[in-house]
Each structure stands twice: as structure tokens, then as C-alpha cells.
Write a protein that holds these residues in place. Structure first.
Motif, PDB file in Angstrom:
ATOM      1  N   ALA A 182       2.482   9.951  -4.903  1.00 49.03           N
ATOM      2  CA  ALA A 182       3.431   9.363  -3.782  1.00 49.03           C
ATOM      3  C   ALA A 182       4.687   8.872  -4.231  1.00 49.03           C
ATOM      4  O   ALA A 182       4.385   8.047  -5.004  1.00 49.03           O
ATOM      5  CB  ALA A 182       2.504   8.562  -2.466  1.00 49.03           C
ATOM      6  N   ARG A 236       1.072  -1.365   0.231  1.00 51.22           N
ATOM      7  CA  ARG A 236      -0.015  -0.197   0.349  1.00 51.22           C
ATOM      8  C   ARG A 236       0.577   1.192   0.267  1.00 51.22           C
ATOM      9  O   ARG A 236       2.094   1.023   0.701  1.00 51.22           O
ATOM     10  CB  ARG A 236      -0.602   0.024   1.339  1.00 51.22           C
ATOM     11  N   CYS A 237       0.151   2.405  -0.863  1.00 47.10           N
ATOM     12  CA  CYS A 237       1.113   3.461  -0.204  1.00 47.10           C
ATOM     13  C   CYS A 237       1.092   3.935   1.418  1.00 47.10           C
ATOM     14  O   CYS A 237       0.244   3.786   1.745  1.00 47.10           O
ATOM     15  CB  CYS A 237       0.510   4.234  -1.274  1.00 47.10           C
ATOM     16  N   CYS A 264      -1.947   8.196   0.914  1.00 51.92           N
ATOM     17  CA  CYS A 264      -3.053   7.589   1.401  1.00 51.92           C
ATOM     18  C   CYS A 264      -3.320   6.318   0.673  1.00 51.92           C
ATOM     19  O   CYS A 264      -4.148   6.064   1.310  1.00 51.92           O
ATOM     20  CB  CYS A 264      -3.267   8.184  -0.043  1.00 51.92           C
ATOM     21  N   CYS A 302       1.988   6.007  -6.535  1.00 57.87           N
ATOM     22  CA  CYS A 302       1.196   5.853  -6.370  1.00 57.87           C
ATOM     23  C   CYS A 302       0.040   6.540  -6.857  1.00 57.87           C
ATOM     24  O   CYS A 302       0.464   7.447  -7.784  1.00 57.87           O
ATOM     25  CB  CYS A 302       0.508   6.378  -4.203  1.00 57.87           C
ATOM     26  N   SER A 360      -3.592   3.663  -0.911  1.00 57.92           N
ATOM     27  CA  SER A 360      -3.742   3.075  -1.832  1.00 57.92           C
ATOM     28  C   SER A 360      -3.234   1.899  -1.917  1.00 57.92           C
ATOM     29  O   SER A 360      -1.887   1.616  -1.847  1.00 57.92           O
ATOM     30  CB  SER A 360      -3.791   3.812  -2.971  1.00 57.92           C
ATOM     31  N   GLU A 361      -3.476   0.410  -3.142  1.00 57.52           N
ATOM     32  CA  GLU A 361      -3.252  -0.644  -3.242  1.00 57.52           C
ATOM     33  C   GLU A 361      -2.731  -0.531  -4.832  1.00 57.52           C
ATOM     34  O   GLU A 361      -1.886  -1.532  -5.372  1.00 57.52           O
ATOM     35  CB  GLU A 361      -3.997  -1.555  -2.615  1.00 57.52           C
ATOM     36  N   LEU A 405       7.914   6.456  -3.605  1.00 52.56           N
ATOM     37  CA  LEU A 405       8.660   5.682  -2.474  1.00 52.56           C
ATOM     38  C   LEU A 405       9.478   4.854  -3.701  1.00 52.56           C
ATOM     39  O   LEU A 405       9.639   4.145  -3.447  1.00 52.56           O
ATOM     40  CB  LEU A 405       6.789   4.074  -2.121  1.00 52.56           C
ATOM     41  N   CYS A 451      -2.531   9.288  -5.621  1.00 51.92           N
ATOM     42  CA  CYS A 451      -1.730  10.037  -5.112  1.00 51.92           C
ATOM     43  C   CYS A 451      -0.371  10.716  -5.592  1.00 51.92           C
ATOM     44  O   CYS A 451      -0.188  12.259  -5.389  1.00 51.92           O
ATOM     45  CB  CYS A 451      -1.700  10.785  -3.632  1.00 51.92           C
ATOM     46  N   LEU A 463      -1.066   0.958  -7.040  1.00 50.06           N
ATOM     47  CA  LEU A 463       0.936   1.423  -7.075  1.00 50.06           C
ATOM     48  C   LEU A 463       1.123   1.122  -8.606  1.00 50.06           C
ATOM     49  O   LEU A 463       1.166  -0.425  -8.779  1.00 50.06           O
ATOM     50  CB  LEU A 463       1.805   1.055  -6.243  1.00 50.06           C
ATOM     51  N   ARG A 517       8.832   2.880  -6.634  1.00 43.16           N
ATOM     52  CA  ARG A 517       7.345   2.664  -7.385  1.00 43.16           C
ATOM     53  C   ARG A 517       6.401   4.108  -6.999  1.00 43.16           C
ATOM     54  O   ARG A 517       6.638   5.301  -5.990  1.00 43.16           O
ATOM     55  CB  ARG A 517       6.530   1.347  -6.559  1.00 43.16           C
TER      56      ARG A 517
END
Length: 83
Positions: A56, A2-3, A6, A51, A8-9, A58, A54, A11, A49
Motif C-alpha cells: 500500500a 502503521r500501514c 494491513c 508498506c 504492518s509497522e 501512504l 502489502c 514501512l 511511504r
């Protein structure tokens, strides 16, 4: 996965992370010097990775950097403070 921002999955696939226009330039995670004449511990983050919800970013350490970080983790301290 997940992010971290936020949750979220959604990615992106893993991609190469560069920090500038120079060849081979990568983002680095740096810590304070363990002693006056010792180099700052530094670990390369060469993969990332994004998101898809949003935006972001990672970052991930390279496998070699992750192993060195794991070995040094107990001796690391926060970033050096400017004078």
C-alpha cells in the motif's frame, strides 16, 4: 507508524511522490468548490511511504499544504459530483 491497510509497522522511508512524467507534477487532494466562482480547494501530496508487507502507498501532504488544509478544514465538503 502503521500501514493503514494491513497494520504492518514495516514501512519504507519517506520518499518523493510524483503523479506523472512531467517535472513537478504531484498528486493532489481536491474538494468541492466553496462557491460558484471560487476555485476548488486543492492540497499537494508530495511525499509517501510504502508498506513493505502489502505494498500500500501512504501519501502525505506537504507541510505548506497541511497548514492550508488545517485552516480550511471546517469549510470543506466532499468531491463535486459529475452532471
Amino acid at each position: 507508524m502503521r500501514c493503514g491497510v494491513c497494520g504492518s509497522e514495516r514501512l519504507s522511508p519517506l520518499g518523493e511522490l510524483i503523479s506523472g512524467e512531467k517535472w513537478g507534477e504531484r498528486l493532489r487532494l481536491r474538494f468541492a468548490r466553496p462557491g460558484l466562482l471560487k476555485p476548488r480547494p486543492e492540497f499537494e501530496a508530495g511525499l509517501a511511504r510504502a508498506c513493505l508487507d502489502c505494498g500500500a502507498l501512504l501519501p502525505f501532504l506537504t507541510e505548506e499544504a497541511r497548514r492550508r488544509l488545517e485552516a480550511a478544514a471546517a469549510t470543506l465538503t466532499g468531491p463535486e459530483q459529475p452532471d
